[in-house]
Design a protein around this motif. Structure first.
Motif: not given
Length: 265
Positions: A54, A142, A147
């Motif tokens: 990430n 992101k 996610h």
């Protein structure tokens, strides 16, 4: 022995890449002010949260760049060169960040399951209508895949699904495709389905959806025919009632005024 061998290897690379010269320049800097600092691998690993996927900012043939934060809060970019025993076959593998298999970063192995991961990212993009790299209000980037998986695990996938898809697509179809995407995005490549399995699952969802549409259309058509029959029956009943009413009126009028006059003898 393995730890000692690793330390000796790091020291060897440090000398080969000009580390001694760098230390000399640091020690002789003007007024003791150091413009450059040497970090240990442990410090860099901590700054990048263990080189978390990430934190990746970019990836190329010479290494991967991570976003890191030092102990004093300073944000830095850390470039990790990919491994000592890496061959020219894997060095040439490149890909767009956000689609590239995270397993490749630590294994340096690109397999057919890596393509499955990339396809999972595409499915996530189609469901959310968002790019592989998200940018929030604070301009932080992101990873969509990470996610997406997080929301799936929290049973909150409809928080990220596109509004038009939620409005026009059956809920069970959306969940079905989302489950396929999540399986493709498994960090363990061995746990991912094959592309043949993915294709079969998607075809099954499409066929079930089409079957439901045909069934719904047939039901609506049957309801339309029933409504027409009832309407026609109502019209016929009204016509019969009106005709009967007119006949009754003619009979009553003939009783009052006979058509043929008669004489009294």
């Amino acid at each position: 022995m393995e730890k000692r061998k690793s330390i000796e290897l790091k020291q060897k690379f440090f000398r080969q890449n000009g580390g001694l010269l760098l230390q000399q320049q640091l020690s002789s800097s003007d007024q003791g002010i150091s413009k450059t600092k040497v970090f240990s691998s442990e410090e860099l690993e901590t700054a990048t949260d263990g080189f978390n996927v990430n934190r990746i900012l970019g990836q190329g043939g010479q290494g991967t760049v991570y976003k890191g934060m030092l102990a004093d809060g300073v944000i830095v970019a850390v470039k990790r060169s990919l491994s000592v025993d890496q061959t020219h076959l894997t060095t040439n593998v490149q890909g767009t960040y956000g689609y590239l298999d995270p397993e490749y970063f630590w294994s340096s192995q690109y397999t057919d399951k890596s393509d499955v991961y990339s396809f999972g990212v595409v499915l996530a993009e189609l469901l959310t209508r968002q790019k592989a790299i998200l940018t929030n209000e604070s301009q932080e980037r992101k990873n969509l895949a990470a996610h997406f998986v997080l929301l799936m695990e929290e049973n909150r996938i409809f928080d990220i699904v596109d509004a038009q898809i939620k409005e026009h697509c059956p809920k069970e179809d959306v969940i079905g495709v989302a489950n396929i995407a999540m399986r493709c995005l498994n960090l363990n490549g061995k746990m991912r389905p094959t592309m043949k399995q993915v294709t079969s699952e998607l075809e099954r969802i499409i066929q079930l959806s089409q079957k439901k549409d045909v069934q719904q259309n047939n039901e609506e058509a049957d309801q339309g025919i029933t409504a027409e029959v009832i309407s026609a029956w109502d019209d016929a009943s009204t016509s019969i009632t009106c005709t009967s009413f007119q006949v009754d009126q003619s009979l009553s009028s003939s009783d009052v005024e006979p058509l043929v006059p008669f004489k009294t003898w």
